[in-house]
Design a protein around this motif. Structure first.
Motif, PDB file in Angstrom:
ATOM      1  N   UNK A  33       0.855  -1.245  -0.065  1.00  0.00           N
ATOM      2  CA  UNK A  33       0.056  -0.039  -0.154  1.00  0.00           C
ATOM      3  C   UNK A  33       0.606   1.269  -0.051  1.00  0.00           C
ATOM      4  N   UNK A  34       0.617   2.216   0.866  1.00  0.00           N
ATOM      5  CA  UNK A  34       1.112   3.346   1.085  1.00  0.00           C
ATOM      6  C   UNK A  34       2.780   3.283   1.071  1.00  0.00           C
ATOM      7  N   UNK A  35       3.199   2.259   1.988  1.00  0.00           N
ATOM      8  CA  UNK A  35       4.824   2.275   2.233  1.00  0.00           C
ATOM      9  C   UNK A  35       5.247   1.841   0.939  1.00  0.00           C
ATOM     10  N   UNK A  37       3.930   2.432  -2.224  1.00  0.00           N
ATOM     11  CA  UNK A  37       4.161   3.906  -3.134  1.00  0.00           C
ATOM     12  C   UNK A  37       5.264   4.957  -2.641  1.00  0.00           C
ATOM     13  N   UNK A  38       5.356   4.815  -1.324  1.00  0.00           N
ATOM     14  CA  UNK A  38       6.431   5.883  -1.038  1.00  0.00           C
ATOM     15  C   UNK A  38       7.743   5.258  -1.362  1.00  0.00           C
ATOM     16  N   UNK A  39       7.953   4.225  -1.234  1.00  0.00           N
ATOM     17  CA  UNK A  39       9.346   3.550  -1.702  1.00  0.00           C
ATOM     18  C   UNK A  39       9.630   3.696  -3.196  1.00  0.00           C
ATOM     19  N   UNK A  40       8.482   3.502  -4.102  1.00  0.00           N
ATOM     20  CA  UNK A  40       8.681   3.705  -5.318  1.00  0.00           C
ATOM     21  C   UNK A  40       8.904   5.126  -5.651  1.00  0.00           C
ATOM     22  N   UNK A  41       8.300   6.023  -5.085  1.00  0.00           N
ATOM     23  CA  UNK A  41       8.697   7.463  -5.380  1.00  0.00           C
ATOM     24  C   UNK A  41      10.081   7.839  -4.806  1.00  0.00           C
ATOM     25  N   UNK A  42      10.387   7.298  -3.615  1.00  0.00           N
ATOM     26  CA  UNK A  42      11.801   7.625  -3.286  1.00  0.00           C
ATOM     27  C   UNK A  42      12.933   7.083  -3.881  1.00  0.00           C
ATOM     28  N   UNK A  98       4.048   0.420 -10.850  1.00  0.00           N
ATOM     29  CA  UNK A  98       3.297  -0.499 -10.053  1.00  0.00           C
ATOM     30  C   UNK A  98       2.763  -1.788 -10.897  1.00  0.00           C
ATOM     31  N   UNK A  99       3.279  -2.849 -10.329  1.00  0.00           N
ATOM     32  CA  UNK A  99       2.892  -4.050 -11.252  1.00  0.00           C
ATOM     33  C   UNK A  99       2.385  -5.112 -10.118  1.00  0.00           C
ATOM     34  N   UNK A 100       3.051  -5.682  -9.340  1.00  0.00           N
ATOM     35  CA  UNK A 100       2.460  -6.380  -8.178  1.00  0.00           C
ATOM     36  C   UNK A 100       3.480  -6.314  -7.000  1.00  0.00           C
ATOM     37  N   UNK A 202      16.361  -7.789   2.143  1.00  0.00           N
ATOM     38  CA  UNK A 202      15.801  -7.939   3.395  1.00  0.00           C
ATOM     39  C   UNK A 202      15.378  -6.414   4.010  1.00  0.00           C
ATOM     40  N   UNK A 203      16.077  -5.601   3.697  1.00  0.00           N
ATOM     41  CA  UNK A 203      15.884  -4.128   4.272  1.00  0.00           C
ATOM     42  C   UNK A 203      14.675  -3.542   3.556  1.00  0.00           C
ATOM     43  N   UNK A 204      14.677  -3.807   2.120  1.00  0.00           N
ATOM     44  CA  UNK A 204      13.498  -3.241   1.427  1.00  0.00           C
ATOM     45  C   UNK A 204      12.184  -4.020   1.639  1.00  0.00           C
ATOM     46  N   UNK A 205      12.311  -5.295   1.803  1.00  0.00           N
ATOM     47  CA  UNK A 205      11.344  -6.201   2.307  1.00  0.00           C
ATOM     48  C   UNK A 205      10.742  -5.413   3.891  1.00  0.00           C
ATOM     49  N   UNK A 206      11.452  -5.254   4.566  1.00  0.00           N
ATOM     50  CA  UNK A 206      11.002  -4.822   6.031  1.00  0.00           C
ATOM     51  C   UNK A 206      10.500  -3.357   5.743  1.00  0.00           C
ATOM     52  N   UNK A 207      11.060  -2.575   4.938  1.00  0.00           N
ATOM     53  CA  UNK A 207      10.579  -1.261   4.683  1.00  0.00           C
ATOM     54  C   UNK A 207       9.111  -1.238   4.167  1.00  0.00           C
ATOM     55  N   UNK A 208       8.911  -1.955   3.276  1.00  0.00           N
ATOM     56  CA  UNK A 208       7.919  -1.782   2.547  1.00  0.00           C
ATOM     57  C   UNK A 208       6.554  -2.905   2.846  1.00  0.00           C
ATOM     58  N   UNK A 209       7.087  -3.880   3.841  1.00  0.00           N
ATOM     59  CA  UNK A 209       5.959  -4.716   4.370  1.00  0.00           C
ATOM     60  C   UNK A 209       5.462  -5.570   3.411  1.00  0.00           C
TER      61      UNK A 209
END
Length: 219
Positions: A33-35, A37-42, A98-100, A202-209
């Motif tokens: 979701x929002x996390x 979307x933010x990660x893609x923009x950042x 945004x794909x999956x 691992x870091x990006x998985x935790x960041x985005x959830x």
């Protein structure tokens, strides 16, 4: 009889020198979701602040993949690695698509490391794998449609072509029904390490959830 757990990472016979594969097994959470979307923009903003289109080919990881593509028989300016193609689009002003959620995670890893990433439904794959150059007449129904694998770096399972570091196999695409996925980072050996790659995943998985990492390894 006792249950035999599958080997992880799956067995891969490496016939192309100079490559290393980093594997992460993902359990999707259904979140993002929002996390995400933010990660893609950042990620897009970070890439534009760090890299320039005019000198992208000089980036160590991009240059390393280009060398390995040529060694396999592929012109990397005609058939760009998926990571270089994504970086070029972002540097031209496009946003990260945004794909999956799991594919989006792979794209974030690719943007950070400038190395190609494959995300496949692990339960649809049939190991063991072989990583070799595609043979004349070898084709794959890819995420883009029919794709000529000849002279391209190619990951093959027992069924056939599974992934090219340009586009993936349609039969292994992740969907909302995916319960176990493999995220594979294609690494030019000596440029980006498997440890760096798995830490980024691992870091990006935790960041985005979007996923839990259930196993990591190199092959």
């Amino acid at each position: 009889m006792p249950t035999i757990e599958p080997t992880f990472p799956p067995l891969v016979t490496m016939e192309l020198p100079g490559w290393e594969l980093s594997w992460s097994e993902l359990a999707p959470t259904g979140e993002g979701g929002d996390a995400l979307a933010r990660a893609r923009l950042e990620a897009a903003a970070e890439v534009r602040g760090r890299l320039k289109l005019e000198t992208l080919s000089e980036h160590p990881a991009v240059a390393g993949l280009r060398r390995l593509f040529r060694r396999a028989g592929c012109d990397p300016t005609r058939y760009r690695s998926g990571s270089e193609a994504l970086l070029r689009r972002v540097l031209k002003g496009e946003e990260v698509p945004e794909v999956h959620p799991l594919v989006d995670l792979g794209n974030l890893v690719a943007l950070e490391l400038a190395t190609n990433v494959c995300v496949m439904d692990a339960d649809r794959a049939t190991p063991p794998f072989v990583f070799r150059a595609g043979r004349p007449g070898e084709e794959m129904l890819s995420l883009r449609g029919p794709f000529d694998c000849a002279g391209k770096p190619l990951l093959v399972d027992e069924v056939g072509p599974a992934d090219v570091p340009i586009t993936g196999a349609d039969r292994l695409r992740v969907t909302d029904a995916t319960r176990r996925a493999w995220l594979i980072v294609y690494l030019p050996a000596g440029v980006v390490s498997a440890e760096v790659a798995s830490a980024a995943v691992r870091r990006l998985a935790e960041r985005t959830g979007v996923a839990r990492i259930t196993a990591t390894g190199a092959g």
